[in-house]
Scaffold this motif. Structure first.
Motif, PDB file in Angstrom:
ATOM      1  N   GLY A 178       0.018  -2.126  -4.563  1.00  0.00           N
ATOM      2  CA  GLY A 178       0.159  -1.115  -3.513  1.00  0.00           C
ATOM      3  C   GLY A 178       0.847   0.131  -4.045  1.00  0.00           C
ATOM      4  N   GLY A 196       1.925   2.877  -1.929  1.00  0.00           N
ATOM      5  CA  GLY A 196       2.546   3.676  -0.875  1.00  0.00           C
ATOM      6  C   GLY A 196       3.996   3.963  -1.271  1.00  0.00           C
ATOM      7  N   PHE A 197       4.822   4.274  -0.289  1.00  0.00           N
ATOM      8  CA  PHE A 197       6.245   4.515  -0.544  1.00  0.00           C
ATOM      9  C   PHE A 197       6.833   3.419  -1.440  1.00  0.00           C
ATOM     10  N   SER A 198       6.530   2.143  -1.091  1.00  0.00           N
ATOM     11  CA  SER A 198       7.168   1.015  -1.794  1.00  0.00           C
ATOM     12  C   SER A 198       6.726   0.922  -3.244  1.00  0.00           C
ATOM     13  N   GLU A 209      -3.957  -0.413  -6.699  1.00  0.00           N
ATOM     14  CA  GLU A 209      -4.059   0.147  -5.342  1.00  0.00           C
ATOM     15  C   GLU A 209      -5.537   0.201  -4.956  1.00  0.00           C
ATOM     16  N   SER A 210      -5.833  -0.313  -3.757  1.00  0.00           N
ATOM     17  CA  SER A 210      -7.243  -0.337  -3.343  1.00  0.00           C
ATOM     18  C   SER A 210      -7.738   1.033  -2.886  1.00  0.00           C
ATOM     19  N   GLY A 223      -0.593   5.108   0.610  1.00  0.00           N
ATOM     20  CA  GLY A 223      -0.580   3.942   1.500  1.00  0.00           C
ATOM     21  C   GLY A 223      -0.934   4.343   2.930  1.00  0.00           C
ATOM     22  N   THR A 224      -0.030   4.034   3.847  1.00  0.00           N
ATOM     23  CA  THR A 224      -0.205   4.386   5.258  1.00  0.00           C
ATOM     24  C   THR A 224      -0.725   5.808   5.425  1.00  0.00           C
ATOM     25  N   TRP A 259      -4.415   6.178   4.404  1.00  0.00           N
ATOM     26  CA  TRP A 259      -5.413   5.497   5.239  1.00  0.00           C
ATOM     27  C   TRP A 259      -5.484   6.028   6.668  1.00  0.00           C
ATOM     28  N   ASP A 312       6.971   9.224  13.146  1.00  0.00           N
ATOM     29  CA  ASP A 312       7.861   9.434  14.274  1.00  0.00           C
ATOM     30  C   ASP A 312       9.310   9.068  13.933  1.00  0.00           C
ATOM     31  N   SER A 313       9.567   8.912  12.651  1.00  0.00           N
ATOM     32  CA  SER A 313      10.947   9.025  12.153  1.00  0.00           C
ATOM     33  C   SER A 313      11.115  10.512  11.845  1.00  0.00           C
ATOM     34  N   TYR A 369      12.648  10.547   6.573  1.00  0.00           N
ATOM     35  CA  TYR A 369      11.422   9.798   6.283  1.00  0.00           C
ATOM     36  C   TYR A 369      10.891  10.282   4.932  1.00  0.00           C
ATOM     37  N   VAL A 384      -6.402  -6.241  -5.515  1.00  0.00           N
ATOM     38  CA  VAL A 384      -5.987  -7.549  -6.048  1.00  0.00           C
ATOM     39  C   VAL A 384      -6.573  -8.615  -5.137  1.00  0.00           C
ATOM     40  N   GLY A 443       2.576  -3.239   2.052  1.00  0.00           N
ATOM     41  CA  GLY A 443       2.755  -2.657   3.373  1.00  0.00           C
ATOM     42  C   GLY A 443       2.800  -3.706   4.461  1.00  0.00           C
ATOM     43  N   MET A 457      11.613   2.990   7.793  1.00  0.00           N
ATOM     44  CA  MET A 457      11.218   2.144   6.655  1.00  0.00           C
ATOM     45  C   MET A 457      11.642   2.621   5.269  1.00  0.00           C
TER      46      MET A 457
END
Ligand SMILES: Cc1cc2nc3c(=O)[nH]c(=O)nc-3n(C[C@H](O)[C@H](O)[C@H](O)COP(=O)(O)OP(=O)(O)OC[C@H]3O[C@@H](n4cnc5c(N)ncnc54)[C@H](O)[C@@H]3O)c2cc1C
Length: 538
Positions: A14, A16-18, A38-39, A45-46, A49, A58-59, A64, A111, A143, A440
């Motif tokens: 993945g 994204g942020f992580s 990463e697909s 990430g979020t 997509w 909405d943070s 964020y 994966v 995620g 998050m």
């Protein structure tokens, strides 16, 4: 199919942020050889997509984001309080470029399986592009909300128009102008998308299963003076969010909603309502999540607002949440959501009052015995949250055991970061960690820091495997469930409770730490300080 068969120190799944932060940390702090799969076809990430109209965080944006690039915190300027998806994606692309992250990432690669080889103590990881690689550490950054949920609707394949899920929107968007559009679902995503789609569509019909409690977002430009003050005190901001309850600069009102006068309570409610964002949800009276009568007072305030905003009393009644406590489902933030139902081109079909969706036909949707015709159907039906993306990895731990076998009655983890029987597997923001019950990035950074530190210490001590003990895991699962059973959360059919997916075992997915994300951080640090208590190191 050509693929690599190299050996890495760590494989991260993945981007994204992580995954971005995990790579940065393992590669640049520890000097490890890392491969990220990463697909999607880029980072984000979020935010790669979810391209539906109205998609935004909405943070508040100032928290964020990554806090480890101090210079970027100063240099980056968000255009509004809750930036839209393209702006957040631009930010993440910028971080990837600035830190040269893409050179260790392989995109468009999913994966599809990984097994722990007990003879070598290595993970073997397989992808849909034919890679067959080995790694000492396997880190999932897949995620919590990345596996799309499209409920089984009979006849969907016969629909003559276009349909899509909000998290798989076509690039370039969909032109709704002059179209008859259906939105199925009224969760946080739908609450963002509905007002935007209603502005374009000839006719918008919203299919609601459960009415939500929405509170105003109050998006807009942030006062430059506030921006300046935050930038001047970013270290303070970071310290406060890390020690906070939910990863925001909020704290509960340290009183019972039941002990104050009506006037005082209304004043506080008005203040939080006017502040917008998650204040009403996460900085309310301290007993709101625990005592039904206290919760009813908060819920009643929102219900009054709905009745005041929605002109048609029949529609207003459909929009009034029923049968569950306020705050026990993910809080949607509203920008003209309730007002949208005053428009002549918007119709609300409620499953309880008008009848549930029965099937999809060639021309549209049949609900309550009536057929509604559409050109486009948008499914805002959410995700197979938290466990979905992990189960889809087809991981095999010791003895070839799968997560499916181990999680028949819901997730079983230790600290939400590891699973007994799966050595050297780390699940960033995994089930039974605070994750989705927090801002998050705060939880992501805490997990990344903890994992980095753990791997560094293992290497120093010459250890090759770390693994949660069954006993520690059992205690953690019991603790997670015990804490939540003292709240109103289990009473809701929410995705937090796994209730949005037919057949998913009912279990609370995240962890609501009694001392908040700050307390959870302390707990994880104590585990490490006590020689990784609850883990077996070999
Ligand atoms: C519409 C929306 C709005 C949100 N708003 C907020 C907000 O305001 N505040 C907040 O705190 N959180 C919010 N969230 C939660 C959000 O998911 C997190 O904030 C954060 O983006 C998670 O980052 P991540 O890297 O952990 O996961 P993700 O961003 O979900 O990234 C995971 C990545 O892993 C990839 N992946 C998964 N499985 C595989 C596989 N088998 N092989 C290869 N790649 C794989 C996916 O393609 C994806 O790109 C929101 C979520 C959504 C859906």
């Amino acid at each position: 199919m050509a693929g690599t068969n190299k050996t890495f120190d760590a494989v991260v799944i993945g981007a994204g942020f992580s995954g971005m932060h995990m790579l940065k940390s393992l590669r640049d702090k520890l000097g490890l050889n890392v491969r990220v799969y990463e697909s999607g076809d880029t980072v984000g990430g979020t935010w790669y997509w979810n391209r539906y109209p109205g998609a935004r965080c909405d943070s508040d944006a100032y928290i964020y984001c990554f806090t480890w690039d101090k210079q970027l915190l100063q240099d980056w300027n968000w255009t509004e309080r809750y930036p839209e998806q393209p702006e957040i994606l631009r930010y993440l692309e910028h971080v990837a470029e600035r830190h040269d992250l893409k050179r260790n990432m392989q995109f468009n690669t999913r994966v599809i399986g990984a097994e722990f080889d007990e003879t070598t103590d290595m993970w073997r990881v397989h992808t849909d592009k034919g890679d067959d690689v080995t790694a000492r550490y396997l880190i999932t950054a897949v995620g919590s909300l990345s596996t799309t949920n499209i409920p089984h609707f009979e006849g969907l394949e016969t629909f003559q128009g276009k349909w899509c899920h909000t998290s798989r929107f076509p690039r370039g968007g969909i032109d709704f102008t002059g179209k008859r559009v259906a939105v199925v679902g009224t969760g946080a995503t739908a609450v963002q998308a509905i007002p935007e789609i209603a502005q374009q569509a000839k006719q918008l019909t919203v299919f609601q299963r459960t009415a939500n409690y929405c509170v105003p977002a109050r998006n807009g430009k942030v006062d430059p003076e506030v921006v300046r003050a935050r930038k001047a005190d970013y270290d303070g901001v970071i310290d406060r969010i890390r020690k906070s309850f939910f990863g925001f600069e909020y704290g509960f009102i340290e009183k019972s909603a039941l002990e104050v006068t009506t006037e005082e309570r209304e004043r506080e409610f008005d203040r939080m309502w006017d502040a917008g964002g998650f204040a009403f949800w996460l900085a309310n009276y301290q007993d709101m999540f625990f005592i039904q009568e206290a919760n009813d007072l908060c819920a009643d305030y929102i219900k009054r607002k709905i009745r005041k905003t929605v002109k048609d009393p029949v529609v207003a009644e459909k929009l009034i949440p029923k049968g569950y406590a306020y705050g026990t489902k993910r809080q949607p933030l509203d920008t003209n959501y309730y007002e949208t139902f005053n428009k002549d081109n918007v119709l609300l079909v409620d499953a309880t009052i008008d009848g549930p969706i029965e099937r999809i036909s060639g021309r549209g949707i049949q609900a309550g015995g009536k057929e509604y015709e559409f050109d486009i159907i948008v499914f805002a039906t959410g995700f197979d949250a938290m466990t979905g993306p992990l189960k889809a990895l087809n991981l095999k731990g010791r003895g070839g055991r799968t997560l499916d076998e181990q999680w028949v009655h819901g997730p079983q983890t230790y600290l939400g970061i590891s699973v007994a029987g799966f050595p050297n597997l780390f699940t960033l923001t995994g089930p039974q960690s605070p994750s989705v019950l927090s801002n998050m990035p705060v939880s992501i950074e805490q997990h990344v820091e903890w994992v980095t530190d753990c791997i560094a210490k293992m290497r120093e001590a010459g250890k090759t495997t770390i693994e949660a003990t069954g006993e520690a895991q059992e205690k953690w699962v019991a603790h997670v469930n015990e804490v939540v059973s003292g709240t109103l959360m289990p009473g809701a059919n929410s995705w937090y409770m796994s209730a949005n997916i037919a057949g998913k075992p009912r279990a609370f997915l995240p962890y609501l730490c009694p001392e908040g994300v700050g307390g959870y951080r302390r707990k994880c640090d104590e585990v490490a300080a006590n020689g990784y208590e609850g883990f077996a190191l070999a």
